[in-house]
Write an enzyme that holds these catalytic residues in place. Structure first.
Site, PDB file in Angstrom:
ATOM      1  NE  ARG A  50      -2.957   0.361   3.432  1.00  0.00           N
ATOM      2  CZ  ARG A  50      -2.027   0.959   4.466  1.00  0.00           C
ATOM      3  NH1 ARG A  50      -1.453   1.876   4.552  1.00  0.00           N
ATOM      4  NH2 ARG A  50      -2.048  -0.033   5.599  1.00  0.00           N
ATOM      5  CE1 TYR A 102     -18.342  10.490 -14.766  1.00  0.00           C
ATOM      6  CE2 TYR A 102     -17.255  10.504 -12.538  1.00  0.00           C
ATOM      7  CZ  TYR A 102     -18.029   9.788 -13.403  1.00  0.00           C
ATOM      8  OH  TYR A 102     -18.167   8.397 -13.230  1.00  0.00           O
ATOM      9  CG  ASP A 174     -11.195  15.269 -14.630  1.00  0.00           C
ATOM     10  OD1 ASP A 174     -10.647  14.289 -15.628  1.00  0.00           O
ATOM     11  OD2 ASP A 174     -12.222  14.596 -14.139  1.00  0.00           O
ATOM     12  CE  LYS A 199     -14.053   6.516 -18.281  1.00  0.00           C
ATOM     13  NZ  LYS A 199     -14.201   7.681 -17.162  1.00  0.00           N
TER      14      LYS A 199
HETATM   15  C1  PLP Z   1     -14.001  13.368 -16.693  1.00  0.00           C
HETATM   16  C2  PLP Z   1     -13.914  12.025 -15.763  1.00  0.00           C
HETATM   17  N1  PLP Z   1     -13.347  12.246 -14.640  1.00  0.00           N
HETATM   18  C3  PLP Z   1     -13.322  11.274 -13.662  1.00  0.00           C
HETATM   19  C4  PLP Z   1     -14.129  10.027 -13.927  1.00  0.00           C
HETATM   20  C5  PLP Z   1     -14.235   9.136 -12.862  1.00  0.00           C
HETATM   21  O1  PLP Z   1     -13.115   7.976 -13.143  1.00  0.00           O
HETATM   22  P1  PLP Z   1     -13.419   6.675 -12.860  1.00  0.00           P
HETATM   23  O2  PLP Z   1     -14.624   5.964 -13.421  1.00  0.00           O
HETATM   24  O3  PLP Z   1     -12.125   5.886 -13.100  1.00  0.00           O
HETATM   25  O4  PLP Z   1     -13.671   6.227 -11.299  1.00  0.00           O
HETATM   26  C6  PLP Z   1     -14.809  10.146 -15.259  1.00  0.00           C
HETATM   27  C7  PLP Z   1     -15.597   8.749 -15.298  1.00  0.00           C
HETATM   28  O5  PLP Z   1     -16.179   8.545 -16.288  1.00  0.00           O
HETATM   29  C8  PLP Z   1     -14.693  11.030 -15.885  1.00  0.00           C
HETATM   30  O6  PLP Z   1     -15.223  11.102 -17.307  1.00  0.00           O
END
Ligand code: PLP
Length: 393
Positions: A50, A102, A174, A199
């Site tokens: 961890r 998101y 992000d 992604k």
């Molecule tokens: C722009 C964006 N940020 C964060 C996330 C969250 O990521 P995760 O699904 O890997 O937890 C997503 C998920 O769709 C996203 O599209």
């Protein structure tokens, strides 16, 4: 002077291209949860997975190098990365957030952080005056997502960073939609870059992962403490999958972005499509900022059909894209934000933001673009023509 390799070369030729012990050209997967200590008093570099693991470390150092940071952190999901970064906040702090965020991040901010006494304000971050007006004395973080999900709104990163620095706030960004192949926020002054590595970075719809990168050593130490304390670290198999996906990031994104631009043009001319949201279109309000602050427009676009029935008909008839939650993969992914990524957002909030029931988001994959356009053409032929509906904003 030694030549600085370009991004696509750096994806393959980095610190981790060859295992120093064996010459293996793939990073070894170290499953051990714990590590023998050869000395009673002084412990080795690794003691417990961890806290540190060589496979995860390979990914953490790779993403740090690609983002131009000093330290990277790998988490069990994008949300784990985002939530851990929010743990830098304390009771009474305030976070200013882009309103087009998101849905999972929205849920974390509105339903979890509030329970710990952390306040928030959502603003339209395309408007720097609105950002300035909403900074409070207790604002500790300004949170950006650009281009945003799902309306592809573009935030002027340097404009927000300037305001944040003037008020002593940290900036989080992000970077999931762009990846460091197209946008390097740390170079523009951002403090923490966050990713859903699920992604484009991993790219094959086969792993859930999150990453964070910082440029400041002290902030890196704080985030490391939180990563270790909260413990939402990425498993080693998954770290390896992200490392493998990264090797082809540049070619995947280049191809998919070219196709996205062509599809956006096609949809923009289609009479049954009411609006197309893609920063690569010259009439997109954020086009010039995007061209200035990034190296491309990405592979995600959204488009608005008249209503839910039109979206439903399109999805029922389209043959190539999968209809799924997620984006950034080799196969094209079509999603319905109202029912998927933004289901966590109350309907009135969603509609106010322009995420209407007829909105579809498309993440363009690696299929032949002509096949995709032909598929959309036939699917749109089933959609009834409606009088234009004015979105509720
Ligand atoms: C722009 C964006 N940020 C964060 C996330 C969250 O990521 P995760 O699904 O890997 O937890 C997503 C998920 O769709 C996203 O599209």
């Amino acid at each position: 002077m030694e030549r600085e390799w370009s991004f696509s070369t750096k994806l393959l030729h980095n610190e981790w291209k060859v295992d120093r012990h064996t010459g293996a050209v793939s990073v070894p997967i170290q499953h051990a949860s714990t590590f023998h200590q050869f000395d009673f008093d002084s412990f080795g570099k690794y003691d417990y997975s961890r806290s540190g693991n060589p496979t995860r470390e390979a990914l953490e150092e790779t993403i740090a190098a690609l983002e131009g940071g000093v330290r990277g952190f790998a988490f069990a999901s994008g949300m784990a990365a985002i939530s851990t970064a929010f743990l830098l906040l304390s009771r009474g702090d305030h976070v200013l957030v882009t309103e087009d965020v998101y849905g999972g991040t929205y849920r974390m901010i509105t339903e979890v952080l509030t329970r710990f006494g952390i306040e928030h304000t959502f603003v339209d971050m395309t408007d720097l005056n609105a950002v300035a007006e909403n900074i409070r004395p207790n604002t500790k973080v300004i949170y950006m997502e650009t281009p945003s999900n799902p309306l592809l709104k573009v935030t002027d990163i340097q404009g927000v960073v300037k305001l944040a620095k003037a008020h002593g706030c940290l900036t989080f960004l992000d970077n999931t939609f762009m990846t460091p192949a197209l946008q390097r926020p740390l170079d523009l002054g951002v403090d923490i870059v966050l990713h859903s590595a699920t992604k484009f970075l991993a790219g094959h719809s086969d792993v859930v992962a999150g990453l964070a990168v910082v440029k400041d050593e002290e902030l890196g130490k704080e985030l490391y403490k939180l990563q270790n304390a909260f413990g939402a670290v990425l498993g080693v198999q998954d770290a390896w999958l992200v490392l493998r996906g990264l090797k082809t990031l540049h070619v995947r994104l280049k191809q998919s972005s070219e196709s996205a631009a062509a599809i956006a043009q096609y949809l923009a001319c289609h009479p049954k499509v009411e609006e197309v949201y893609y920063p690569g279109l010259e009439n997109h309000p954020g086009h010039d900022i995007q061209r200035h602050q990034a190296d491309g427009f990405g592979a995600v676009l959204s488009f608005r059909l008249a209503d839910e029935e039109a979206a439903r008909t399109f999805v029922r008839n389209v043959r190539l894209p999968v209809f799924a939650v997620s984006l950034g993969a080799v196969e094209s992914i079509l999603s319905h934000p109202a029912k998927m990524s933004h289901a966590a957002m109350p309907k009135e909030e969603r509609l106010r933001r322009g995420i209407t029931d007829g909105l579809l988001r498309l993440s363009v994959g690696l299929e032949d673009v002509n096949d995709l356009i032909a598929d959309f053409e036939q699917a749109l032929s089933f959609v009834n023509e409606h009088p234009s509906v004015v979105p509720t904003r």
